[in-house]
Design an enzyme around this catalytic site. Structure first.
Site, PDB file in Angstrom:
ATOM      1  N   HIS A   1       4.556   2.508  -8.199  1.00  0.00           N
ATOM      2  CA  HIS A   1       4.314   0.934  -8.220  1.00  0.00           C
ATOM      3  C   HIS A   1       5.433   0.280  -8.602  1.00  0.00           C
ATOM      4  CE1 HIS A   1      -0.156   1.148  -7.708  1.00  0.00           C
ATOM      5  NE2 HIS A   1      -0.113   1.677  -8.957  1.00  0.00           N
TER       6      HIS A   1
ATOM      7  N   SER B   1      -5.920  -6.668  -5.035  1.00  0.00           N
ATOM      8  CA  SER B   1      -7.121  -7.028  -4.370  1.00  0.00           C
ATOM      9  C   SER B   1      -8.159  -7.067  -5.601  1.00  0.00           C
ATOM     10  CB  SER B   1      -7.554  -6.236  -3.288  1.00  0.00           C
ATOM     11  OG  SER B   1      -8.079  -5.034  -3.775  1.00  0.00           O
TER      12      SER B   1
ATOM     13  N   ARG C   1       0.727   7.459  -2.960  1.00  0.00           N
ATOM     14  CA  ARG C   1       0.965   8.361  -2.210  1.00  0.00           C
ATOM     15  C   ARG C   1       2.530   8.733  -2.052  1.00  0.00           C
ATOM     16  NH1 ARG C   1      -1.460   6.025   2.788  1.00  0.00           N
ATOM     17  NH2 ARG C   1      -1.784   4.162   1.620  1.00  0.00           N
ATOM     18  N   TRP C   2       3.366   7.573  -2.321  1.00  0.00           N
ATOM     19  CA  TRP C   2       4.900   7.867  -2.367  1.00  0.00           C
ATOM     20  C   TRP C   2       5.068   8.653  -3.588  1.00  0.00           C
ATOM     21  CZ3 TRP C   2       8.651   6.665  -6.010  1.00  0.00           C
ATOM     22  CH2 TRP C   2       9.746   6.865  -5.561  1.00  0.00           C
TER      23      TRP C   2
ATOM     24  N   LEU D   1      12.666 -19.564   2.980  1.00  0.00           N
ATOM     25  CA  LEU D   1      11.576 -18.834   3.109  1.00  0.00           C
ATOM     26  C   LEU D   1      10.287 -19.382   2.245  1.00  0.00           C
ATOM     27  CD1 LEU D   1      10.447 -15.997   4.276  1.00  0.00           C
ATOM     28  CD2 LEU D   1      11.070 -14.950   1.932  1.00  0.00           C
TER      29      LEU D   1
ATOM     30  N   GLU E   1     -10.830  -5.385  -5.528  1.00  0.00           N
ATOM     31  CA  GLU E   1     -11.235  -3.979  -5.661  1.00  0.00           C
ATOM     32  C   GLU E   1     -10.296  -3.246  -6.314  1.00  0.00           C
ATOM     33  OE1 GLU E   1     -13.893  -2.268  -3.861  1.00  0.00           O
ATOM     34  OE2 GLU E   1     -14.281  -4.412  -3.823  1.00  0.00           O
TER      35      GLU E   1
ATOM     36  N   ARG F   1       1.923   7.772 -10.838  1.00  0.00           N
ATOM     37  CA  ARG F   1       1.604   6.766  -9.969  1.00  0.00           C
ATOM     38  C   ARG F   1       2.323   5.508 -10.402  1.00  0.00           C
ATOM     39  NH1 ARG F   1      -2.796   6.995  -6.526  1.00  0.00           N
ATOM     40  NH2 ARG F   1      -2.951   4.499  -6.577  1.00  0.00           N
TER      41      ARG F   1
ATOM     42  N   ASP G   1       0.798  -1.186   0.054  1.00  0.00           N
ATOM     43  CA  ASP G   1      -0.045   0.009  -0.057  1.00  0.00           C
ATOM     44  C   ASP G   1       1.012   1.121   0.048  1.00  0.00           C
ATOM     45  OD1 ASP G   1      -2.237   1.585  -0.060  1.00  0.00           O
ATOM     46  OD2 ASP G   1      -2.655   1.251   2.121  1.00  0.00           O
ATOM     47  N   GLY G   2       0.265   2.359  -0.461  1.00  0.00           N
ATOM     48  CA  GLY G   2       1.204   3.627  -0.173  1.00  0.00           C
ATOM     49  C   GLY G   2       2.049   4.048  -1.512  1.00  0.00           C
ATOM     50  N   ASN G   3       1.947   3.214  -2.647  1.00  0.00           N
ATOM     51  CA  ASN G   3       2.528   3.373  -3.843  1.00  0.00           C
ATOM     52  C   ASN G   3       2.188   4.712  -4.425  1.00  0.00           C
ATOM     53  OD1 ASN G   3       3.786   0.851  -3.411  1.00  0.00           O
ATOM     54  ND2 ASN G   3       2.697  -0.154  -5.247  1.00  0.00           N
TER      55      ASN G   3
HETATM   56  C1  FPP Z   1      -1.156  -0.489  -3.571  1.00  0.00           C
HETATM   57  O1  FPP Z   1      -0.936   1.169  -3.842  1.00  0.00           O
HETATM   58  C2  FPP Z   1      -0.671  -1.162  -4.458  1.00  0.00           C
HETATM   59  C3  FPP Z   1      -1.200  -1.566  -5.461  1.00  0.00           C
HETATM   60  C4  FPP Z   1      -2.608  -1.520  -5.966  1.00  0.00           C
HETATM   61  C5  FPP Z   1      -0.500  -2.399  -6.597  1.00  0.00           C
HETATM   62  C6  FPP Z   1       0.681  -3.059  -6.167  1.00  0.00           C
HETATM   63  C7  FPP Z   1       1.313  -4.485  -7.063  1.00  0.00           C
HETATM   64  C8  FPP Z   1       2.271  -4.376  -7.800  1.00  0.00           C
HETATM   65  C9  FPP Z   1       3.148  -3.033  -7.740  1.00  0.00           C
HETATM   66  C10 FPP Z   1       2.322  -5.164  -8.570  1.00  0.00           C
HETATM   67  C11 FPP Z   1       3.501  -5.885  -8.250  1.00  0.00           C
HETATM   68  C12 FPP Z   1       3.148  -7.087  -7.408  1.00  0.00           C
HETATM   69  C13 FPP Z   1       4.213  -8.166  -7.261  1.00  0.00           C
HETATM   70  C14 FPP Z   1       3.683  -9.118  -6.149  1.00  0.00           C
HETATM   71  C15 FPP Z   1       5.363  -7.969  -7.910  1.00  0.00           C
HETATM   72  P1  FPP Z   1      -1.709   2.111  -3.818  1.00  0.00           P
HETATM   73  O2  FPP Z   1      -1.692   2.656  -5.461  1.00  0.00           O
HETATM   74  O3  FPP Z   1      -3.058   1.716  -3.306  1.00  0.00           O
HETATM   75  O4  FPP Z   1      -1.304   3.447  -3.137  1.00  0.00           O
HETATM   76  P2  FPP Z   1      -1.917   4.399  -2.211  1.00  0.00           P
HETATM   77  O5  FPP Z   1      -2.756   3.939  -1.237  1.00  0.00           O
HETATM   78  O6  FPP Z   1      -1.052   5.649  -1.741  1.00  0.00           O
HETATM   79  O7  FPP Z   1      -2.833   5.066  -3.443  1.00  0.00           O
END
Ligand code: FPP
Length: 144
Positions: free
Chosen positions: A33, A61, A20-21, A126, A63, A29, A16-18
């Site tokens: 990711h 997810s 926002r980062w 792991l 969603e 965005r 989570d937080g990609n």
């Molecule tokens: C949430 O950040 C992240 C996601 C919805 C997708 C994350 C998945 C990937 C980057 C694909 C790679 C996965 C693997 C297993 C290699 P957000 O966009 O909801 O962040 P925010 O809450 O800050 O808006």
């Protein structure tokens, strides 16, 4: 208690937080990711080095399909690249398994996932569980 015994057996992470980062840095965005994926790779290595037995990562997810099509496509492409490097799991003695509604993902990704699981099946280090196309509501419906 010695230090080793303080290490948890199972750690679960929600990616989570990609977004926002990226927003904080005035970046698109998709760069968030990409960075999130890099952090995941490092986290997996760190978990293995620490001797954690199970790492469960909630990555995408049900969603998340509601996001703009170009963002979903970008996430799927990051996932494809990650899975193409999956041979590294076996080399690093990591056993990877995927949870969620995998069969509903794009076909090429399903194949990459099954390859990664198959190739790393004998690994004894792991256990990495990656949740894709997962959802709490869906789990309840399935269990009923
Ligand atoms: C949430 O950040 C992240 C996601 C919805 C997708 C994350 C998945 C990937 C980057 C694909 C790679 C996965 C693997 C297993 C290699 P957000 O966009 O909801 O962040 P925010 O809450 O800050 O808006």
């Amino acid at each position: 208690m010695d230090e080793q015994k303080k290490i948890p057996r199972h750690v679960a992470i929600i990616m989570d937080g990609n977004g926002r980062w990226a927003e904080r840095r005035k970046l698109p965005r998709k760069m968030g990711h990409a960075e999130g994926c890099k952090v995941l790779e490092q986290t997996v290595r760190d978990a293995a080095d620490l001797g954690i037995d199970y790492l469960t990562v909630y990555a995408f997810s049900t969603e998340n399909w509601k996001r703009p099509a170009d963002e979903v496509e970008n996430i799927m492409n990051i996932l494809r690249d990650y899975l193409k490097d999956a041979k590294n799991f076996k080399d690093e003695n990591i056993q990877v398994q995927f949870i969620g509604n995998i069969e509903a993902l794009p076909e090429d990704i399903v194949l990459l996932i099954r390859d990664a699981e198959e190739n790393s099946r004998e690994a004894t280090g792991l256990h990495l569980n990656i949740a894709l196309n997962y959802g709490g509501q869906q789990e309840i419906v399935r269990a009923a």
